[in-house]
Motif scaffolding. Structure first.
Motif, PDB file in Angstrom:
ATOM      1  N   GLU A  31      55.387  13.597  44.856  1.00 31.42           N
ATOM      2  CA  GLU A  31      54.666  13.755  46.648  1.00 31.42           C
ATOM      3  C   GLU A  31      53.838  15.011  45.915  1.00 31.42           C
ATOM      4  O   GLU A  31      53.323  15.675  47.186  1.00 31.42           O
ATOM      5  N   PHE A  32      53.978  15.926  45.217  1.00 37.58           N
ATOM      6  CA  PHE A  32      53.535  17.478  45.536  1.00 37.58           C
ATOM      7  C   PHE A  32      53.329  18.111  44.198  1.00 37.58           C
ATOM      8  O   PHE A  32      53.924  17.235  43.280  1.00 37.58           O
ATOM      9  N   ASN A  33      52.285  18.302  44.033  1.00 38.27           N
ATOM     10  CA  ASN A  33      51.868  19.041  42.246  1.00 38.27           C
ATOM     11  C   ASN A  33      52.158  20.899  42.408  1.00 38.27           C
ATOM     12  O   ASN A  33      51.739  21.144  43.430  1.00 38.27           O
ATOM     13  N   TRP A  34      52.249  21.187  41.220  1.00 40.17           N
ATOM     14  CA  TRP A  34      52.417  22.392  41.118  1.00 40.17           C
ATOM     15  C   TRP A  34      52.031  22.419  39.134  1.00 40.17           C
ATOM     16  O   TRP A  34      51.710  21.643  38.375  1.00 40.17           O
ATOM     17  N   HIS A  35      51.655  23.836  38.925  1.00 39.73           N
ATOM     18  CA  HIS A  35      51.356  24.142  37.436  1.00 39.73           C
ATOM     19  C   HIS A  35      52.850  23.499  36.791  1.00 39.73           C
ATOM     20  O   HIS A  35      53.802  23.875  37.102  1.00 39.73           O
ATOM     21  N   SER A  36      52.642  23.934  36.046  1.00 40.70           N
ATOM     22  CA  SER A  36      53.722  22.909  34.446  1.00 40.70           C
ATOM     23  C   SER A  36      54.268  24.188  34.549  1.00 40.70           C
ATOM     24  O   SER A  36      55.881  24.026  34.286  1.00 40.70           O
ATOM     25  N   ASP A  37      54.213  25.140  34.662  1.00 38.28           N
ATOM     26  CA  ASP A  37      54.544  26.549  34.274  1.00 38.28           C
ATOM     27  C   ASP A  37      55.846  26.918  34.799  1.00 38.28           C
ATOM     28  O   ASP A  37      56.708  27.346  34.817  1.00 38.28           O
ATOM     29  N   LEU A  38      54.949  26.500  35.984  1.00 39.71           N
ATOM     30  CA  LEU A  38      56.691  26.461  37.504  1.00 39.71           C
ATOM     31  C   LEU A  38      57.265  25.337  37.548  1.00 39.71           C
ATOM     32  O   LEU A  38      58.231  25.867  38.618  1.00 39.71           O
ATOM     33  N   THR A  39      57.190  25.071  36.617  1.00 41.01           N
ATOM     34  CA  THR A  39      58.594  24.096  36.941  1.00 41.01           C
ATOM     35  C   THR A  39      60.108  24.664  37.472  1.00 41.01           C
ATOM     36  O   THR A  39      60.511  23.150  37.827  1.00 41.01           O
ATOM     37  N   GLU A  40      60.710  25.076  35.885  1.00 39.97           N
ATOM     38  CA  GLU A  40      62.203  25.398  36.783  1.00 39.97           C
ATOM     39  C   GLU A  40      62.282  26.328  37.287  1.00 39.97           C
ATOM     40  O   GLU A  40      63.039  25.996  38.374  1.00 39.97           O
ATOM     41  N   THR A  41      60.976  26.930  38.586  1.00 43.67           N
ATOM     42  CA  THR A  41      61.448  27.698  39.637  1.00 43.67           C
ATOM     43  C   THR A  41      61.202  26.698  40.335  1.00 43.67           C
ATOM     44  O   THR A  41      62.231  26.393  41.055  1.00 43.67           O
ATOM     45  N   VAL A  42      60.516  25.057  40.751  1.00 47.91           N
ATOM     46  CA  VAL A  42      60.350  23.953  41.415  1.00 47.91           C
ATOM     47  C   VAL A  42      62.102  23.663  41.475  1.00 47.91           C
ATOM     48  O   VAL A  42      62.385  23.132  42.475  1.00 47.91           O
ATOM     49  N   ARG A  43      62.173  23.635  40.278  1.00 50.66           N
ATOM     50  CA  ARG A  43      63.500  22.476  39.897  1.00 50.66           C
ATOM     51  C   ARG A  43      64.831  23.238  40.869  1.00 50.66           C
ATOM     52  O   ARG A  43      65.022  23.016  41.643  1.00 50.66           O
ATOM     53  N   LYS A  44      64.395  25.058  40.131  1.00 48.47           N
ATOM     54  CA  LYS A  44      65.636  25.948  40.800  1.00 48.47           C
ATOM     55  C   LYS A  44      65.681  25.430  42.243  1.00 48.47           C
ATOM     56  O   LYS A  44      66.730  25.084  42.450  1.00 48.47           O
ATOM     57  N   LYS A  45      64.643  25.632  43.426  1.00 48.99           N
ATOM     58  CA  LYS A  45      64.469  26.006  44.602  1.00 48.99           C
ATOM     59  C   LYS A  45      64.663  24.053  45.360  1.00 48.99           C
ATOM     60  O   LYS A  45      65.168  24.377  46.019  1.00 48.99           O
ATOM     61  N   PHE A  46      64.069  23.971  44.467  1.00 48.58           N
ATOM     62  CA  PHE A  46      64.343  22.443  44.626  1.00 48.58           C
ATOM     63  C   PHE A  46      65.965  22.168  44.818  1.00 48.58           C
ATOM     64  O   PHE A  46      66.593  21.514  46.166  1.00 48.58           O
ATOM     65  N   ASN A  47      66.431  22.665  44.043  1.00 46.28           N
ATOM     66  CA  ASN A  47      68.050  21.559  43.956  1.00 46.28           C
ATOM     67  C   ASN A  47      68.886  23.084  45.430  1.00 46.28           C
ATOM     68  O   ASN A  47      69.711  21.962  46.150  1.00 46.28           O
ATOM     69  N   GLU A  48      67.944  24.159  45.254  1.00 52.81           N
ATOM     70  CA  GLU A  48      69.057  24.986  46.083  1.00 52.81           C
ATOM     71  C   GLU A  48      68.768  24.106  47.614  1.00 52.81           C
ATOM     72  O   GLU A  48      69.525  23.824  48.481  1.00 52.81           O
ATOM     73  N   LYS A  49      67.631  23.471  47.806  1.00 49.68           N
ATOM     74  CA  LYS A  49      67.332  23.192  49.041  1.00 49.68           C
ATOM     75  C   LYS A  49      67.718  21.235  49.286  1.00 49.68           C
ATOM     76  O   LYS A  49      68.500  21.345  50.615  1.00 49.68           O
ATOM     77  N   ALA A  50      67.576  20.940  47.830  1.00 43.74           N
ATOM     78  CA  ALA A  50      68.749  19.909  48.160  1.00 43.74           C
ATOM     79  C   ALA A  50      70.227  19.355  48.862  1.00 43.74           C
ATOM     80  O   ALA A  50      70.325  18.971  48.754  1.00 43.74           O
ATOM     81  N   MET A  51      70.820  20.951  48.027  1.00 44.11           N
ATOM     82  CA  MET A  51      72.191  20.871  47.877  1.00 44.11           C
ATOM     83  C   MET A  51      72.747  21.401  49.613  1.00 44.11           C
ATOM     84  O   MET A  51      73.753  20.625  49.871  1.00 44.11           O
ATOM     85  N   ASP A  52      71.862  21.883  50.003  1.00 43.80           N
ATOM     86  CA  ASP A  52      72.247  22.808  52.072  1.00 43.80           C
ATOM     87  C   ASP A  52      71.705  21.436  52.277  1.00 43.80           C
ATOM     88  O   ASP A  52      72.646  20.939  53.368  1.00 43.80           O
TER      89      ASP A  52
END
Length: 60
Positions: A31-52
């Motif tokens: 659904e969303f796009n981001w620069h590949s350099d940001l994937t680990e940052t996105v993964r971390k934030k995604f997991n925080e939000k998904a956990m909540d």
């Protein structure tokens, strides 16, 4: 997505196998796009939000 993508009911996010959590991230990435350099940052934030979100759904 929460109810259809898991093989079992899990009591909390941290016990969900990483391959199943990764499925959620892949769905999100469709659904969303981001620069590949940001994937680990996105993964971390995604997991925080998904956990909540998962915790709130289980408590409800």
């Amino acid at each position: 997505m929460m109810y259809s993508m898991f093989h079992f009911g899990y009591s909390k996010w941290s016990v969900i196998p990483s391959d199943e959590r990764e499925l959620w991230l892949r769905q999100f990435a469709q659904e969303f796009n981001w620069h590949s350099d940001l994937t680990e940052t996105v993964r971390k934030k995604f997991n925080e939000k998904a956990m909540d979100s998962y915790t709130k759904q289980m408590n409800a």
